[in-house]
Design a protein around this motif. Structure first.
Motif, PDB file in Angstrom:
ATOM      1  N   ASP A 108      -0.730  -4.187   3.015  1.00 40.49           N
ATOM      2  CA  ASP A 108      -2.056  -4.548   3.531  1.00 40.49           C
ATOM      3  C   ASP A 108      -2.084  -6.071   3.589  1.00 40.49           C
ATOM      4  O   ASP A 108      -1.434  -6.738   2.791  1.00 40.49           O
TER       5      ASP A 108
ATOM      6  N   ASN B  39       0.865  -1.175   0.000  1.00 42.41           N
ATOM      7  CA  ASN B  39       0.000   0.000   0.000  1.00 42.41           C
ATOM      8  C   ASN B  39       0.906   1.232   0.000  1.00 42.41           C
ATOM      9  O   ASN B  39       1.524   1.564   1.013  1.00 42.41           O
ATOM     10  N   GLU B  40       0.989   1.855  -1.179  1.00 42.11           N
ATOM     11  CA  GLU B  40       1.911   2.972  -1.384  1.00 42.11           C
ATOM     12  C   GLU B  40       1.633   4.108  -0.380  1.00 42.11           C
ATOM     13  O   GLU B  40       2.539   4.688   0.199  1.00 42.11           O
ATOM     14  N   GLU B  41       0.342   4.369  -0.175  1.00 47.73           N
ATOM     15  CA  GLU B  41      -0.062   5.479   0.698  1.00 47.73           C
ATOM     16  C   GLU B  41       0.380   5.278   2.147  1.00 47.73           C
ATOM     17  O   GLU B  41       0.917   6.172   2.782  1.00 47.73           O
ATOM     18  N   ARG B  42       0.153   4.049   2.637  1.00 43.80           N
ATOM     19  CA  ARG B  42       0.505   3.745   4.026  1.00 43.80           C
ATOM     20  C   ARG B  42       1.996   3.461   4.188  1.00 43.80           C
ATOM     21  O   ARG B  42       2.529   3.541   5.287  1.00 43.80           O
ATOM     22  N   GLY B  43       2.627   3.062   3.083  1.00 41.40           N
ATOM     23  CA  GLY B  43       4.035   2.660   3.177  1.00 41.40           C
ATOM     24  C   GLY B  43       4.177   1.318   3.886  1.00 41.40           C
ATOM     25  O   GLY B  43       5.218   1.012   4.483  1.00 41.40           O
TER      26      GLY B  43
END
Ligand code: FAQ
Length: 311
Positions: free
Chosen positions: A257, A250-254
């Protein structure tokens, strides 16, 4: 008085100082440490069983020597931890009695069977890998004897993790049958390894207080996430897959998932209904009973020795 003691304790914890056995500490802090350290010690001792199951069937002399050393290390970890618990005013006898009568827990993970040789590799890679992720922060635990025991334990656990990884790599790059055996072991150990970190944060009854006391440094979910992020690239280099179709970066969370954990299974295992609970505790009680003569002999020797020096 208690208020002054409490203040000194709070100040020491806030200043990242270690609490030592002779220091005043709140009763609940002491009880929490005994609970966690005892559960940890019991896990090390019961945790010898699944892998010991394969010592007589290790595929080579080299593998057998490595596995024996690893299982003996687990016994040593149990002993350091029982000693750490004893500094809190409890005896090893009392702790073992609570384990044998089901009043103290041990880790859920050791209630799963080791069906093939590849399970030894999966335990080293995943179970020891999860154990290190959880235990490295415990080296900074506010209670001195526990934190110091963890330093040495973590060094030994990294060797355990490496040997498991190397074993699985050999199988993964071996014959198609060996590769399939490695994959099957990973498929069975992955989810139980994620459960080792404990219940999700919103149902973890002890986390908030333990973090405030700096016994725990990170929440169960934080450490679980850290473990998943470490395991994904390692699985790739092993040429094995993790049994979770929802696992993705998950690019956003780094972070990665991952899919939902079966907490019903976790609860059942804790209640005693896992595949090997009965076998593990029966074996543990038998080993204790069969070792009675050793304890008696050691006590007799110690008593005589004390007499000698007193003369
Ligand atoms: N299994 O409120 P929380 C090893 C219990 S590694 C069973 O989150 P806490 C190395 C928990 O005790 C394995 N019970 O609790 C090795 C509590 O019940 P209680 C051992 C679990 O304490 C590798 C209740 O659920 N490592 O042995 C589990 O804040 C290979 C609520 O949970 C350690 O023990 C579980 N997985 O956080 C050996 C590490 N998870 O006590 C051989 C030290 C939770 O109220 C071969 N322990 N419970 O009746 C810890 O870091 C913590 O105790 C946690 C749980 C993170 C395990």
């Amino acid at each position: 008085d208690t208020a002054a003691h409490q203040h000194a304790f709070d100040t020491a914890v806030a200043a990242e100082e270690r609490i030592e056995p002779r220091d005043w500490m709140p009763d609940a802090y002491r009880a929490t440490l005994v609970r966690q350290i005892a559960q940890h010690a019991h896990s090390e001792i019961i945790g010898m069983q699944p892998e010991a199951n394969w010592i007589t069937r290790a595929p080579s002399l080299r593998r057998k020597a490595i596995l024996m050393a690893k299982v003996q290390d687990e016994a040593g970890h149990g002993l350091y931890l029982y000693s750490a618990a004893e500094t809190l005013g409890t005896s090893r006898e009392e702790l073992l009695d609570k384990l044998h009568s089901g009043r103290q827990k041990y880790s859920s993970i050791f209630n799963y069977p080791t069906l093939t040789w590849a399970d030894v590799g999966a335990i080293g890679w995943l179970v020891d890998g999860a154990a290190i992720t959880n235990q490295v922060p415990l080296c900074r635990c506010s209670y001195g004897p526990y934190a110091r025991a963890m330093v040495r334990i973590c060094k030994e656990e990294s060797f355990h993790q490496r040997q498991g990884y190397e074993l699985l790599l050999a199988l993964s790059q071996g014959t198609p049958e060996q590769h399939a055996m490695a994959q099957d072991a990973v498929d069975r150990w992955w989810w139980p390894s994620l459960m080792m970190f404990g219940p999700p944060d919103d149902t973890s009854q002890h986390s908030a207080q333990s973090m405030e006391w700096k016994i725990k440094r990170h929440s169960n979910d934080e450490l679980r996430q850290r473990f998943v992020d470490i395991a994904v690239p390692q699985a790739e280099s092993l040429g094995l897959t993790l049994p979770d179709p929802d696992l993705r970066w998950n690019e956003e969370r780094g972070h990665h998932d991952f899919g939902a954990i079966d907490w019903t299974e976790f609860k059942e295992v804790l209640k005693g209904n896992g595949p090997c609970n009965e076998q593990r505790i029966t074996q543990r009680r038998r080993a204790h009973d069969e070792g009675a003569w050793v304890r008696e002999a050691a006590a007799a020797h110690a008593a005589r020795h004390a007499g000698d020096t007193g003369r």
